[in-house]
Write a protein that holds these residues in place. Structure first.
Motif, PDB file in Angstrom:
ATOM      1  N   LYS A  10       0.810  -1.189  -0.131  1.00  0.00           N
ATOM      2  CA  LYS A  10       0.217  -0.224   0.130  1.00  0.00           C
ATOM      3  C   LYS A  10       0.952   1.293   0.027  1.00  0.00           C
ATOM      4  N   VAL A  11       0.870   1.964  -1.202  1.00  0.00           N
ATOM      5  CA  VAL A  11       1.764   3.061  -1.298  1.00  0.00           C
ATOM      6  C   VAL A  11       1.176   4.278  -1.402  1.00  0.00           C
ATOM      7  N   VAL A  12       1.094   5.123  -0.368  1.00  0.00           N
ATOM      8  CA  VAL A  12       0.168   6.363  -0.329  1.00  0.00           C
ATOM      9  C   VAL A  12       1.089   7.393  -1.171  1.00  0.00           C
ATOM     10  N   GLU A  13       2.251   7.554  -1.428  1.00  0.00           N
ATOM     11  CA  GLU A  13       3.117   8.480  -1.919  1.00  0.00           C
ATOM     12  C   GLU A  13       4.363   7.914  -2.423  1.00  0.00           C
ATOM     13  N   LYS A  14       4.791   8.599  -3.527  1.00  0.00           N
ATOM     14  CA  LYS A  14       5.934   8.441  -4.204  1.00  0.00           C
ATOM     15  C   LYS A  14       6.457   9.719  -4.916  1.00  0.00           C
ATOM     16  N   PHE A  15       7.726  10.154  -4.532  1.00  0.00           N
ATOM     17  CA  PHE A  15       8.193  11.394  -5.165  1.00  0.00           C
ATOM     18  C   PHE A  15       9.606  11.424  -4.862  1.00  0.00           C
ATOM     19  N   THR A  16      10.153  12.317  -5.571  1.00  0.00           N
ATOM     20  CA  THR A  16      11.528  12.599  -5.758  1.00  0.00           C
ATOM     21  C   THR A  16      11.966  14.106  -4.930  1.00  0.00           C
ATOM     22  N   SER A  17      12.671  14.191  -4.097  1.00  0.00           N
ATOM     23  CA  SER A  17      13.168  15.394  -3.493  1.00  0.00           C
ATOM     24  C   SER A  17      14.789  15.479  -2.830  1.00  0.00           C
ATOM     25  N   ILE A  18      14.952  16.214  -1.780  1.00  0.00           N
ATOM     26  CA  ILE A  18      16.057  15.870  -0.995  1.00  0.00           C
ATOM     27  C   ILE A  18      15.643  15.148   0.385  1.00  0.00           C
ATOM     28  N   ASN A  19      16.834  14.631   0.796  1.00  0.00           N
ATOM     29  CA  ASN A  19      16.755  13.981   2.179  1.00  0.00           C
ATOM     30  C   ASN A  19      16.583  15.199   3.277  1.00  0.00           C
ATOM     31  N   GLY A  20      15.740  15.296   4.107  1.00  0.00           N
ATOM     32  CA  GLY A  20      15.573  16.534   4.941  1.00  0.00           C
ATOM     33  C   GLY A  20      16.295  16.211   6.359  1.00  0.00           C
ATOM     34  N   GLU A  21      16.466  14.939   6.329  1.00  0.00           N
ATOM     35  CA  GLU A  21      17.364  14.580   7.909  1.00  0.00           C
ATOM     36  C   GLU A  21      18.284  13.432   7.565  1.00  0.00           C
ATOM     37  N   GLY A  22      19.162  13.208   8.731  1.00  0.00           N
ATOM     38  CA  GLY A  22      20.178  12.198   8.682  1.00  0.00           C
ATOM     39  C   GLY A  22      21.415  12.297   7.956  1.00  0.00           C
ATOM     40  N   PRO A  23      22.316  11.415   7.756  1.00  0.00           N
ATOM     41  CA  PRO A  23      23.594  11.494   7.278  1.00  0.00           C
ATOM     42  C   PRO A  23      23.608  11.920   6.009  1.00  0.00           C
ATOM     43  N   LEU A  24      22.416  11.854   5.022  1.00  0.00           N
ATOM     44  CA  LEU A  24      22.573  12.154   3.742  1.00  0.00           C
ATOM     45  C   LEU A  24      21.543  13.338   3.504  1.00  0.00           C
ATOM     46  N   ALA A  25      21.427  14.106   4.514  1.00  0.00           N
ATOM     47  CA  ALA A  25      20.445  15.326   4.416  1.00  0.00           C
ATOM     48  C   ALA A  25      21.102  15.991   3.387  1.00  0.00           C
ATOM     49  N   GLY A  26      20.388  16.646   2.635  1.00  0.00           N
ATOM     50  CA  GLY A  26      20.615  17.488   1.263  1.00  0.00           C
ATOM     51  C   GLY A  26      20.886  16.788   0.141  1.00  0.00           C
ATOM     52  N   GLN A  27      20.878  15.348   0.172  1.00  0.00           N
ATOM     53  CA  GLN A  27      21.273  14.749  -1.060  1.00  0.00           C
ATOM     54  C   GLN A  27      19.952  14.533  -1.510  1.00  0.00           C
ATOM     55  N   LEU A  28      19.789  14.121  -2.993  1.00  0.00           N
ATOM     56  CA  LEU A  28      18.627  13.880  -3.685  1.00  0.00           C
ATOM     57  C   LEU A  28      18.134  12.419  -3.176  1.00  0.00           C
ATOM     58  N   VAL A  29      16.772  11.896  -3.188  1.00  0.00           N
ATOM     59  CA  VAL A  29      16.296  10.890  -2.598  1.00  0.00           C
ATOM     60  C   VAL A  29      15.137  10.382  -3.366  1.00  0.00           C
ATOM     61  N   VAL A  30      14.802   9.273  -3.592  1.00  0.00           N
ATOM     62  CA  VAL A  30      13.308   8.724  -3.799  1.00  0.00           C
ATOM     63  C   VAL A  30      12.817   8.398  -2.808  1.00  0.00           C
ATOM     64  N   PHE A  31      11.508   8.986  -2.389  1.00  0.00           N
ATOM     65  CA  PHE A  31      10.741   8.674  -1.147  1.00  0.00           C
ATOM     66  C   PHE A  31       9.635   7.561  -1.745  1.00  0.00           C
ATOM     67  N   ILE A  32       9.439   6.601  -1.069  1.00  0.00           N
ATOM     68  CA  ILE A  32       8.228   5.689  -0.999  1.00  0.00           C
ATOM     69  C   ILE A  32       7.578   5.401   0.196  1.00  0.00           C
ATOM     70  N   ARG A  33       6.422   6.267   0.335  1.00  0.00           N
ATOM     71  CA  ARG A  33       5.768   6.325   1.588  1.00  0.00           C
ATOM     72  C   ARG A  33       4.560   5.268   1.491  1.00  0.00           C
ATOM     73  N   PHE A  34       4.738   4.291   2.585  1.00  0.00           N
ATOM     74  CA  PHE A  34       3.506   3.374   2.699  1.00  0.00           C
ATOM     75  C   PHE A  34       2.556   3.636   3.906  1.00  0.00           C
ATOM     76  N   ALA A  35       1.391   3.057   3.542  1.00  0.00           N
ATOM     77  CA  ALA A  35       0.316   3.420   4.438  1.00  0.00           C
ATOM     78  C   ALA A  35       0.183   2.726   5.894  1.00  0.00           C
ATOM     79  N   GLY A  36      -0.380   3.350   6.984  1.00  0.00           N
ATOM     80  CA  GLY A  36      -0.354   2.410   8.315  1.00  0.00           C
ATOM     81  C   GLY A  36       0.637   2.821   9.283  1.00  0.00           C
TER      82      GLY A  36
END
Length: 221
Positions: free
Chosen positions: A4-30
């Motif tokens: 169950k995927v509620v979102e998928k998108f590309t952006s930058i990583n907002g947190e953590g060791p890779l903050a500021g780098q490009l990332v693909v997000f896959i967001r699951f429900a629940g």
């Protein structure tokens, strides 16, 4: 297996060791928790809209973006039935760096057999979350240098508790450790003062970049 995927998108990583780098997000429900400060409560509702995607669907989408960093998030991604199938598929592509954002309540030891395992960014839910009693403390024993523990702090009491947990489990010696203030809720100068006073070497204070760049309630960023 379908997820169950509620979102998928590309952006930058907002947190953590890779903050500021490009990332693909896959967001699951629940999610199995209900944190007081959760900024994705919409993704946890029973009636949330989602797309069913197979492991291959997700992998093809990731590759289509030509971005190497991948973050699986939620909700709680490890609640997805068959998630190991997806992780094993992604692990075969060594050009990808796969990170899972997990809430600290799910045992991580069952994922250790994966040959090229993902990195885990694991929360420890502090008192302001109202979910601290749901934490699986055994997870602290299996963390590696590729993983991250994130302490989301809404009060200075939370900051103090984070130090206690860091010291008790010697987290700064075994993994990446971040203190992440609840956006707009706590005085950042006080956190820095606390860190300086307590000589918290090796601990990172992080500000959520995506909430600075975009409106804090904007989705898909």
């Amino acid at each position: 297996m379908k997820f169950k995927v509620v979102e998928k998108f590309t952006s930058i990583n907002g947190e953590g060791p890779l903050a500021g780098q490009l990332v693909v997000f896959i967001r699951f429900a629940g999610c199995n928790l209900n944190c007081s400060y959760c900024d994705t409560k919409w993704a946890n509702k029973d009636n949330v809209c989602y797309d069913f995607m197979t492991s291959n669907d997700i992998y093809k989408y990731i590759k289509s973006t030509e971005i190497r960093n991948v973050t699986l998030t939620g909700g709680e991604p490890l609640l997805q039935e068959g998630i190991i199938e997806l992780l094993e598929l992604l692990s075969k592509d060594r050009s990808l760096h796969v990170e899972i954002e997990t809430n600290g309540s799910i045992p991580l030891n069952e994922f250790g057999h994966i040959e090229n395992p993902p990195s885990f960014t694991m929360d420890y839910k502090l008192p302001c979350s109202n979910m601290e009693d749901k934490m699986d403390l055994n997870n602290f024993h299996g963390l590696s240098p590729r993983d991250t523990v994130k302490f989301v702090c809404g009060t200075m009491e939370d900051v103090q508790k984070s130090k206690l947990i860091i010291d008790t489990y010697e987290l700064s010696d075994k993994t990446n450790v971040y203190i992440s203030p609840v956006f707009g809720q706590i005085d950042l100068e006080k956190i820095v003062g606390f860190m300086v006073y307590n000589k918290m070497n090796g601990i990172n204070l992080q500000i959520q970049l995506h909430k600075i760049i975009w409106d804090q309630n904007k989705r898909g960023v």
